[in-house]
Design a protein around this motif. Sequence first.
Motif, PDB file in Angstrom:
ATOM      1  N   HIS A  11       0.829  -1.206   0.000  1.00 11.74           N
ATOM      2  CA  HIS A  11       0.000   0.000   0.000  1.00 11.74           C
ATOM      3  C   HIS A  11       0.870   1.266   0.000  1.00 11.74           C
ATOM      4  O   HIS A  11       0.580   2.223  -0.740  1.00 11.74           O
ATOM      5  CB  HIS A  11      -0.945  -0.014   1.201  1.00 11.74           C
ATOM      6  CG  HIS A  11      -1.943   1.093   1.194  1.00 11.74           C
ATOM      7  ND1 HIS A  11      -2.978   1.157   0.298  1.00 11.74           N
ATOM      8  CD2 HIS A  11      -2.049   2.204   1.960  1.00 11.74           C
ATOM      9  CE1 HIS A  11      -3.684   2.244   0.515  1.00 11.74           C
ATOM     10  NE2 HIS A  11      -3.142   2.906   1.519  1.00 11.74           N
ATOM     11  N   ASN A  12       1.928   1.294   0.782  1.00 14.87           N
ATOM     12  CA  ASN A  12       2.822   2.466   0.807  1.00 14.87           C
ATOM     13  C   ASN A  12       3.520   2.659  -0.539  1.00 14.87           C
ATOM     14  O   ASN A  12       3.706   3.790  -0.988  1.00 14.87           O
ATOM     15  CB  ASN A  12       3.865   2.322   1.917  1.00 14.87           C
ATOM     16  CG  ASN A  12       3.240   2.485   3.288  1.00 14.87           C
ATOM     17  OD1 ASN A  12       2.177   3.088   3.433  1.00 14.87           O
ATOM     18  ND2 ASN A  12       3.881   1.925   4.294  1.00 14.87           N
ATOM     19  N   PHE A  13       3.891   1.573  -1.193  1.00 21.26           N
ATOM     20  CA  PHE A  13       4.501   1.668  -2.513  1.00 21.26           C
ATOM     21  C   PHE A  13       3.507   2.263  -3.521  1.00 21.26           C
ATOM     22  O   PHE A  13       3.875   3.102  -4.339  1.00 21.26           O
ATOM     23  CB  PHE A  13       4.968   0.281  -2.973  1.00 21.26           C
ATOM     24  CG  PHE A  13       5.530   0.282  -4.356  1.00 21.26           C
ATOM     25  CD1 PHE A  13       6.786   0.826  -4.612  1.00 21.26           C
ATOM     26  CD2 PHE A  13       4.817  -0.250  -5.411  1.00 21.26           C
ATOM     27  CE1 PHE A  13       7.309   0.832  -5.897  1.00 21.26           C
ATOM     28  CE2 PHE A  13       5.328  -0.248  -6.699  1.00 21.26           C
ATOM     29  CZ  PHE A  13       6.581   0.295  -6.944  1.00 21.26           C
ATOM     30  N   LEU A  14       2.245   1.837  -3.463  1.00 20.07           N
ATOM     31  CA  LEU A  14       1.232   2.361  -4.385  1.00 20.07           C
ATOM     32  C   LEU A  14       0.918   3.834  -4.112  1.00 20.07           C
ATOM     33  O   LEU A  14       0.655   4.597  -5.039  1.00 20.07           O
ATOM     34  CB  LEU A  14      -0.048   1.523  -4.310  1.00 20.07           C
ATOM     35  CG  LEU A  14       0.044   0.129  -4.927  1.00 20.07           C
ATOM     36  CD1 LEU A  14      -1.239  -0.655  -4.670  1.00 20.07           C
ATOM     37  CD2 LEU A  14       0.313   0.214  -6.412  1.00 20.07           C
ATOM     38  N   ILE A  15       0.945   4.242  -2.851  1.00 17.88           N
ATOM     39  CA  ILE A  15       0.719   5.655  -2.514  1.00 17.88           C
ATOM     40  C   ILE A  15       1.843   6.517  -3.085  1.00 17.88           C
ATOM     41  O   ILE A  15       1.601   7.611  -3.595  1.00 17.88           O
ATOM     42  CB  ILE A  15       0.589   5.841  -0.982  1.00 17.88           C
ATOM     43  CG1 ILE A  15      -0.763   5.308  -0.518  1.00 17.88           C
ATOM     44  CG2 ILE A  15       0.739   7.305  -0.586  1.00 17.88           C
ATOM     45  CD1 ILE A  15      -0.972   5.365   0.973  1.00 17.88           C
ATOM     46  N   GLU A  16       3.082   6.013  -3.048  1.00 16.00           N
ATOM     47  CA  GLU A  16       4.199   6.754  -3.654  1.00 16.00           C
ATOM     48  C   GLU A  16       4.001   6.930  -5.153  1.00 16.00           C
ATOM     49  O   GLU A  16       4.434   7.927  -5.729  1.00 16.00           O
ATOM     50  CB  GLU A  16       5.513   6.008  -3.412  1.00 16.00           C
ATOM     51  CG  GLU A  16       6.014   6.073  -1.995  1.00 16.00           C
ATOM     52  CD  GLU A  16       7.257   5.223  -1.810  1.00 16.00           C
ATOM     53  OE1 GLU A  16       7.826   4.742  -2.818  1.00 16.00           O
ATOM     54  OE2 GLU A  16       7.650   5.029  -0.647  1.00 16.00           O
ATOM     55  N   GLY A  21      -6.329   4.100  -3.655  1.00 20.03           N
ATOM     56  CA  GLY A  21      -7.382   3.126  -3.394  1.00 20.03           C
ATOM     57  C   GLY A  21      -7.053   2.310  -2.158  1.00 20.03           C
ATOM     58  O   GLY A  21      -6.091   2.561  -1.433  1.00 20.03           O
ATOM     59  N   LYS A  22      -7.860   1.281  -1.935  1.00 18.80           N
ATOM     60  CA  LYS A  22      -7.661   0.406  -0.786  1.00 18.80           C
ATOM     61  C   LYS A  22      -7.059  -0.903  -1.273  1.00 18.80           C
ATOM     62  O   LYS A  22      -7.407  -1.392  -2.338  1.00 18.80           O
ATOM     63  CB  LYS A  22      -9.002   0.151  -0.101  1.00 18.80           C
ATOM     64  CG  LYS A  22      -8.898  -0.673   1.123  1.00 18.80           C
ATOM     65  CD  LYS A  22     -10.238  -0.795   1.807  1.00 18.80           C
ATOM     66  CE  LYS A  22     -10.056  -1.730   2.972  1.00 18.80           C
ATOM     67  NZ  LYS A  22     -10.783  -1.368   4.115  1.00 18.80           N
ATOM     68  N   THR A  23      -6.149  -1.483  -0.499  1.00 15.44           N
ATOM     69  CA  THR A  23      -5.523  -2.745  -0.874  1.00 15.44           C
ATOM     70  C   THR A  23      -5.764  -3.790   0.207  1.00 15.44           C
ATOM     71  O   THR A  23      -5.848  -3.461   1.392  1.00 15.44           O
ATOM     72  CB  THR A  23      -4.006  -2.579  -1.075  1.00 15.44           C
ATOM     73  OG1 THR A  23      -3.441  -2.100   0.126  1.00 15.44           O
ATOM     74  CG2 THR A  23      -3.709  -1.621  -2.214  1.00 15.44           C
ATOM     75  N   ILE A  24      -5.868  -5.027  -0.228  1.00 15.41           N
ATOM     76  CA  ILE A  24      -5.999  -6.165   0.690  1.00 15.41           C
ATOM     77  C   ILE A  24      -5.083  -7.256   0.170  1.00 15.41           C
ATOM     78  O   ILE A  24      -5.004  -7.494  -1.038  1.00 15.41           O
ATOM     79  CB  ILE A  24      -7.453  -6.678   0.763  1.00 15.41           C
ATOM     80  CG1 ILE A  24      -8.364  -5.605   1.331  1.00 15.41           C
ATOM     81  CG2 ILE A  24      -7.546  -7.947   1.595  1.00 15.41           C
ATOM     82  CD1 ILE A  24      -9.824  -5.996   1.360  1.00 15.41           C
ATOM     83  N   VAL A  25      -4.393  -7.933   1.067  1.00 15.48           N
ATOM     84  CA  VAL A  25      -3.519  -9.033   0.704  1.00 15.48           C
ATOM     85  C   VAL A  25      -4.024 -10.297   1.372  1.00 15.48           C
ATOM     86  O   VAL A  25      -4.425 -10.284   2.543  1.00 15.48           O
ATOM     87  CB  VAL A  25      -2.061  -8.738   1.135  1.00 15.48           C
ATOM     88  CG1 VAL A  25      -1.182  -9.956   0.956  1.00 15.48           C
ATOM     89  CG2 VAL A  25      -1.515  -7.576   0.347  1.00 15.48           C
ATOM     90  N   ARG A  26      -3.995 -11.394   0.610  1.00 18.82           N
ATOM     91  CA  ARG A  26      -4.351 -12.709   1.167  1.00 18.82           C
ATOM     92  C   ARG A  26      -3.128 -13.608   1.035  1.00 18.82           C
ATOM     93  O   ARG A  26      -2.562 -13.734  -0.048  1.00 18.82           O
ATOM     94  CB  ARG A  26      -5.521 -13.319   0.404  1.00 18.82           C
ATOM     95  CG  ARG A  26      -5.907 -14.686   0.941  1.00 18.82           C
ATOM     96  CD  ARG A  26      -6.961 -15.306   0.125  1.00 18.82           C
ATOM     97  NE  ARG A  26      -6.328 -15.783  -1.099  1.00 18.82           N
ATOM     98  CZ  ARG A  26      -6.864 -16.655  -1.918  1.00 18.82           C
ATOM     99  NH1 ARG A  26      -8.054 -17.126  -1.687  1.00 18.82           N
ATOM    100  NH2 ARG A  26      -6.231 -17.049  -2.989  1.00 18.82           N
ATOM    101  N   LEU A  27      -2.728 -14.219   2.122  1.00 16.87           N
ATOM    102  CA  LEU A  27      -1.658 -15.215   2.100  1.00 16.87           C
ATOM    103  C   LEU A  27      -2.288 -16.576   2.321  1.00 16.87           C
ATOM    104  O   LEU A  27      -3.079 -16.767   3.246  1.00 16.87           O
ATOM    105  CB  LEU A  27      -0.623 -14.941   3.190  1.00 16.87           C
ATOM    106  CG  LEU A  27       0.307 -13.762   2.971  1.00 16.87           C
ATOM    107  CD1 LEU A  27       1.235 -13.603   4.157  1.00 16.87           C
ATOM    108  CD2 LEU A  27       1.101 -13.932   1.701  1.00 16.87           C
ATOM    109  N   SER A  28      -1.938 -17.514   1.462  1.00 19.27           N
ATOM    110  CA  SER A  28      -2.500 -18.856   1.536  1.00 19.27           C
ATOM    111  C   SER A  28      -1.357 -19.860   1.504  1.00 19.27           C
ATOM    112  O   SER A  28      -0.483 -19.790   0.633  1.00 19.27           O
ATOM    113  CB  SER A  28      -3.428 -19.073   0.347  1.00 19.27           C
ATOM    114  OG  SER A  28      -3.853 -20.393   0.280  1.00 19.27           O
ATOM    115  N   VAL A  29      -1.378 -20.798   2.435  1.00 18.63           N
ATOM    116  CA  VAL A  29      -0.344 -21.830   2.507  1.00 18.63           C
ATOM    117  C   VAL A  29      -1.030 -23.179   2.369  1.00 18.63           C
ATOM    118  O   VAL A  29      -1.966 -23.491   3.102  1.00 18.63           O
ATOM    119  CB  VAL A  29       0.435 -21.761   3.842  1.00 18.63           C
ATOM    120  CG1 VAL A  29       1.460 -22.876   3.937  1.00 18.63           C
ATOM    121  CG2 VAL A  29       1.087 -20.402   3.998  1.00 18.63           C
ATOM    122  N   THR A  30      -0.546 -23.981   1.417  1.00 17.10           N
ATOM    123  CA  THR A  30      -1.063 -25.340   1.215  1.00 17.10           C
ATOM    124  C   THR A  30       0.050 -26.302   1.617  1.00 17.10           C
ATOM    125  O   THR A  30       1.159 -26.253   1.071  1.00 17.10           O
ATOM    126  CB  THR A  30      -1.444 -25.560  -0.260  1.00 17.10           C
ATOM    127  OG1 THR A  30      -2.342 -24.529  -0.650  1.00 17.10           O
ATOM    128  CG2 THR A  30      -2.108 -26.899  -0.460  1.00 17.10           C
TER     129      THR A  30
END
Length: 160
Positions: A11-16, A21-30
Amino acid sequence: MEADSLNTIWHNFLIEKGFHGKTIVRLSVTDLLEHETKTYSDRSDYIAKSDSLVSYYLGCRCEIEATGYILYSWWTAFTTKDKVLLCLIILGCFLLFFLEEFIVRVYHRFFVRKVTVIEEKEVIVEKEIPVIAIEESQAHIYRLDENLLFDADLRTLKGG
């Protein structure tokens, strides 16, 4: 690495870069038994899996998936000029609804001619005839008597 810290970095990289907008990250481990464990950086009830922007996979059998979501409101896509123009269009449509009767009156006053027709039984009927202005012309019809008309252009005498 947690989903919250990865989301903060992204999000900080995108603001630069100028994105607000708003960002959401999903981490998934199988794991090896194919059990999936997921964690989100924010509430995930209003995002769909098909809306993911970026997916990155690590590993062959044990997989780690990082998925990034960007939420951008359609209203923020408009500039200030677009918002003002949209408000003026909506206001104009709203005013047309209330000015309908006034517009009908103006139309009837300037574009409809009322003609009084007298029938044999002395019943007076008013008819509305739409007037279409094509070009200006003058009629040369003269009334000679109460029921006698002379048309100078057609050279005819009409009675009754």
